[in-house]
Enzyme design. Structure first.
Site, PDB file in Angstrom:
ATOM      1  CG  HIS A 229      -2.022   0.935   1.280  1.00  0.00           C
ATOM      2  ND1 HIS A 229      -2.366   1.761   0.244  1.00  0.00           N
ATOM      3  CD2 HIS A 229      -2.864   1.255   2.294  1.00  0.00           C
ATOM      4  CE1 HIS A 229      -3.368   2.531   0.615  1.00  0.00           C
ATOM      5  NE2 HIS A 229      -3.684   2.264   1.854  1.00  0.00           N
ATOM      6  CG  HIS A 270      -4.260   0.654  -8.296  1.00  0.00           C
ATOM      7  ND1 HIS A 270      -5.586   0.546  -7.963  1.00  0.00           N
ATOM      8  CD2 HIS A 270      -3.733   1.596  -7.499  1.00  0.00           C
ATOM      9  CE1 HIS A 270      -5.858   1.403  -6.994  1.00  0.00           C
ATOM     10  NE2 HIS A 270      -4.761   2.055  -6.686  1.00  0.00           N
ATOM     11  CG  ASP A 328       2.711   4.346  -4.010  1.00  0.00           C
ATOM     12  OD1 ASP A 328       1.678   3.683  -4.158  1.00  0.00           O
ATOM     13  OD2 ASP A 328       2.835   5.233  -3.155  1.00  0.00           O
TER      14      ASP A 328
HETATM   15  C1  SDX Z   1      -1.428   2.180  -3.441  1.00  0.00           C
HETATM   16  O1  SDX Z   1      -6.185   0.816  -3.084  1.00  0.00           O
HETATM   17  C2  SDX Z   1      -5.650   1.967  -3.389  1.00  0.00           C
HETATM   18  O2  SDX Z   1      -6.314   2.843  -3.960  1.00  0.00           O
HETATM   19  C3  SDX Z   1      -4.183   2.096  -3.065  1.00  0.00           C
HETATM   20  C4  SDX Z   1      -3.563   3.417  -3.503  1.00  0.00           C
HETATM   21  C5  SDX Z   1      -4.167   4.591  -2.766  1.00  0.00           C
HETATM   22  O3  SDX Z   1      -4.060   5.694  -3.268  1.00  0.00           O
HETATM   23  O4  SDX Z   1      -4.617   4.375  -1.615  1.00  0.00           O
HETATM   24  O5  SDX Z   1      -3.742   3.602  -4.891  1.00  0.00           O
HETATM   25  C6  SDX Z   1      -2.080   3.468  -3.191  1.00  0.00           C
HETATM   26  O6  SDX Z   1      -1.345   1.385  -2.537  1.00  0.00           O
HETATM   27  C7  SDX Z   1      -0.946   1.849  -4.835  1.00  0.00           C
HETATM   28  C8  SDX Z   1      -0.327   0.407  -4.915  1.00  0.00           C
HETATM   29  C9  SDX Z   1       1.075   0.480  -4.374  1.00  0.00           C
HETATM   30  N1  SDX Z   1       1.627  -0.898  -4.240  1.00  0.00           N
HETATM   31  C10 SDX Z   1       2.610  -1.306  -5.068  1.00  0.00           C
HETATM   32  O7  SDX Z   1       3.071  -0.645  -5.999  1.00  0.00           O
HETATM   33  C11 SDX Z   1       3.160  -2.699  -4.713  1.00  0.00           C
HETATM   34  C12 SDX Z   1       3.329  -3.517  -6.005  1.00  0.00           C
HETATM   35  N2  SDX Z   1       2.006  -3.811  -6.499  1.00  0.00           N
HETATM   36  C13 SDX Z   1       1.420  -5.102  -6.195  1.00  0.00           C
HETATM   37  O8  SDX Z   1       1.692  -5.520  -4.876  1.00  0.00           O
HETATM   38  C14 SDX Z   1      -0.034  -5.178  -6.622  1.00  0.00           C
HETATM   39  O9  SDX Z   1      -0.116  -4.708  -7.899  1.00  0.00           O
HETATM   40  C15 SDX Z   1      -1.094  -4.500  -5.795  1.00  0.00           C
HETATM   41  C16 SDX Z   1      -1.004  -4.855  -4.339  1.00  0.00           C
HETATM   42  C17 SDX Z   1      -1.037  -3.016  -5.944  1.00  0.00           C
HETATM   43  C18 SDX Z   1      -2.419  -4.997  -6.308  1.00  0.00           C
HETATM   44  O10 SDX Z   1      -2.432  -6.372  -5.998  1.00  0.00           O
HETATM   45  P1  SDX Z   1      -3.532  -7.319  -6.632  1.00  0.00           P
HETATM   46  O11 SDX Z   1      -4.869  -6.646  -6.578  1.00  0.00           O
HETATM   47  O12 SDX Z   1      -3.410  -8.673  -6.046  1.00  0.00           O
HETATM   48  O13 SDX Z   1      -3.068  -7.351  -8.129  1.00  0.00           O
HETATM   49  P2  SDX Z   1      -3.865  -8.034  -9.249  1.00  0.00           P
HETATM   50  O14 SDX Z   1      -4.987  -8.896  -8.737  1.00  0.00           O
HETATM   51  O15 SDX Z   1      -4.239  -6.967 -10.207  1.00  0.00           O
HETATM   52  O16 SDX Z   1      -2.746  -9.038  -9.876  1.00  0.00           O
HETATM   53  C19 SDX Z   1      -3.011  -9.595 -11.066  1.00  0.00           C
HETATM   54  C20 SDX Z   1      -1.769 -10.388 -11.448  1.00  0.00           C
HETATM   55  C21 SDX Z   1      -1.346 -11.417 -10.418  1.00  0.00           C
HETATM   56  O17 SDX Z   1      -0.699 -12.460 -11.166  1.00  0.00           O
HETATM   57  P3  SDX Z   1      -1.618 -13.736 -11.626  1.00  0.00           P
HETATM   58  O18 SDX Z   1      -2.118 -14.388 -10.370  1.00  0.00           O
HETATM   59  O19 SDX Z   1      -2.714 -13.192 -12.512  1.00  0.00           O
HETATM   60  O20 SDX Z   1      -0.654 -14.634 -12.412  1.00  0.00           O
HETATM   61  O21 SDX Z   1      -0.635  -9.520 -11.603  1.00  0.00           O
HETATM   62  C22 SDX Z   1       0.394  -9.910 -10.703  1.00  0.00           C
HETATM   63  C23 SDX Z   1      -0.268 -10.730  -9.619  1.00  0.00           C
HETATM   64  O22 SDX Z   1       0.676 -11.627  -9.079  1.00  0.00           O
HETATM   65  N3  SDX Z   1       0.971  -8.669 -10.160  1.00  0.00           N
HETATM   66  C24 SDX Z   1       2.270  -8.347 -10.202  1.00  0.00           C
HETATM   67  C25 SDX Z   1       2.360  -7.062  -9.630  1.00  0.00           C
HETATM   68  N4  SDX Z   1       1.138  -6.638  -9.273  1.00  0.00           N
HETATM   69  C26 SDX Z   1       0.281  -7.638  -9.590  1.00  0.00           C
HETATM   70  N5  SDX Z   1       3.359  -9.047 -10.645  1.00  0.00           N
HETATM   71  C27 SDX Z   1       4.551  -8.414 -10.529  1.00  0.00           C
HETATM   72  N6  SDX Z   1       4.722  -7.171 -10.009  1.00  0.00           N
HETATM   73  C28 SDX Z   1       3.655  -6.477  -9.549  1.00  0.00           C
HETATM   74  N7  SDX Z   1       3.815  -5.240  -9.028  1.00  0.00           N
END
Ligand code: SDX
Length: 393
Positions: A229, A270, A328
């Site tokens: 997050h 996201h 971020d």
């Molecule tokens: C913020 O909610 C909000 O609004 C948050 C925020 C706010 O203003 O409050 O916008 C701020 O928290 C932004 C996010 C910051 N976090 C990061 O940058 C950390 C890296 N990102 C990931 O941890 C992830 O993308 C999340 C946590 C942001 C979202 O996670 P999800 O919802 O589980 O992602 P998803 O379901 O869209 O994933 C789909 C696929 C998955 O693979 P499969 O199971 O389909 O094979 O994409 C993969 C995930 O493993 N994936 C990534 C990835 N993010 C998702 N793989 C590699 N690197 C990544 N960053």
């Protein structure tokens, strides 16, 4: 039913709450604060103007804005006893740990005199939190660097006051450059609110029990700290330092795709945006300006970040999963260029998001139908069974 936006009943039946504050369309990459597009607010408004909008639902006119700015400025000072509390932390305590502790301790200073059931008291709490967060944040930084805490100044605007408390010392004053104040103002606006993200949902759930707002905001800060997050902006810089050089990018891209590898590309993806995060588009522009004005444009970190973005946006794994850079990804680079240390990046996010948190808390607490939150679960544990004496286990 809102007229402009029609809701899918199925969505509403699963929605955790109703809110009129922020609207996101993840497919379109739309973000509206009380109906105003983030692109317009980010370039035209001041942070306190946006804070007024999120709190009250309308943009302030001139007298309303002047009076609001004066009100917030008047509450930026901390109770002197809080300095003793701060001194209790180890010198190298993470500033987010200090923020959670000190904000939570405001309950001990104001809780008895403020009732969450009184609308006026709720408003006073909200204003105090918005006013004091920058002072506490700057004090946490000063504690880390072993410098005396700088008091807020009533002659400075909100963002300039924060930068002054961060970088001035009793021996040498500090006048923030216009680009630094402008970048701070924009970053605070972009981070001010974002609908029902994890930390805002934490504040709402904590507040639904009638807990005092200072403790609820401390809970929100704790949730924001996580690297998935708000902790992502600090994690992006850690990742860029770990990658080190453009020639290592492909290796880390493969790690990010490996399901057995916990490595994720910080600053990408996201839960809601399956299009470019509109805030990332805005921030990318500012990143260029800040680096040109404040740092060398061939900042190796920025060049590496740009290369990472270019490769990720053409890589099938990321394109198929619509993993675009999020807010971020760039914010940490700008904070670094402003001279803010990495362990303060999420603190910056918390200062800005306090406006969103208190706006949601006020909205929920003013709802006569507000009830304690009680998320349900899908149970998959053992069926009922009888206790066995230890000799029979
Ligand atoms: C913020 O909610 C909000 O609004 C948050 C925020 C706010 O203003 O409050 O916008 C701020 O928290 C932004 C996010 C910051 N976090 C990061 O940058 C950390 C890296 N990102 C990931 O941890 C992830 O993308 C999340 C946590 C942001 C979202 O996670 P999800 O919802 O589980 O992602 P998803 O379901 O869209 O994933 C789909 C696929 C998955 O693979 P499969 O199971 O389909 O094979 O994409 C993969 C995930 O493993 N994936 C990534 C990835 N993010 C998702 N793989 C590699 N690197 C990544 N960053």
């Amino acid at each position: 039913e809102a007229g402009i936006f029609t809701y899918d009943p199925g969505f509403m039946s699963t929605a955790s709450c109703h809110s009129a504050i922020t609207y996101i369309d993840g497919e379109q990459g739309t973000l509206l604060y009380r109906g105003y597009p983030i692109e317009q607010l980010a370039t035209k408004a001041s942070f306190l103007e946006v804070a007024y909008l999120l709190l009250n639902g309308e943009l302030p006119n001139e007298p309303e804005l002047v009076s609001f700015e004066k009100l917030i400025t008047r509450h930026t000072m901390l109770n002197e006893n809080l300095k003793n509390f701060l001194d209790g932390f180890h010198y190298d305590a993470h500033p987010m740990a200090i923020l959670i502790g000190v904000v939570g301790s405001l309950s001990a200073f104001y809780h008895d005199s403020l009732s969450v059931n009184d609308a006026r008291h709720r408003e006073i709490s909200a204003h105090r939190l918005i006013a004091k967060l920058p002072t506490i944040a700057a004090a946490a930084f000063k504690h880390n660097v072993g410098e005396p805490i700088m008091y807020p100044r009533n002659d400075l605007r909100y963002c300039a006051n924060f930068l002054h408390m961060m970088f001035a010392t009793p021996c040498e004053d500090y006048k923030p450059t216009l680009i630094a104040e402008k970048a701070m103002n924009l970053l605070f606006i972009l981070h001010a609110d974002h609908e029902q993200n994890a930390s805002t949902s934490t504040v709402r759930l904590a507040g639904s029990s009638g807990a005092n707002p200072f403790a609820c905001i401390a809970a929100g800060i704790a949730s924001l700290w996580g690297p998935a997050h708000g902790g992502a902006n600090e994690a992006v810089l850690d990742m860029l330092h770990e990658i080190g050089d453009v020639k290592n990018v492909q290796y880390f891209m493969e790690k990010a795709k490996d399901k057995d590898d916990p490595f994720r590309l910080m600053g990408f993806g996201h839960r809601v945006y399956k299009n470019y995060d509109p805030r990332a588009k805005i921030i990318r522009e500012v990143c260029h300006q800040v680096l040109e004005e404040l740092a060398d444009t061939n900042n190796p970190l920025f060049e590496l970040a740009m290369k990472l973005e270019e490769i990720a946006l053409s890589d099938d794994y990321f394109v198929e999963r619509k993993l675009y850079p999020n807010v971020d990804f760039y914010s940490g680079i700008i904070y670094q260029a402003l001279g803010i240390p990495r362990n303060m990046f999420t603190v910056m996010f918390a200062v800005a998001r306090t406006v969103g948190w208190v706006s949601h808390w006020l909205e929920m607490m003013s709802d006569p139908n507000n009830r304690i939150g009680r998320p349900r679960q899908i149970y998959h544990g053992p069926t009922q069974r009888d206790y066995l004496p230890i000799s029979k286990r």
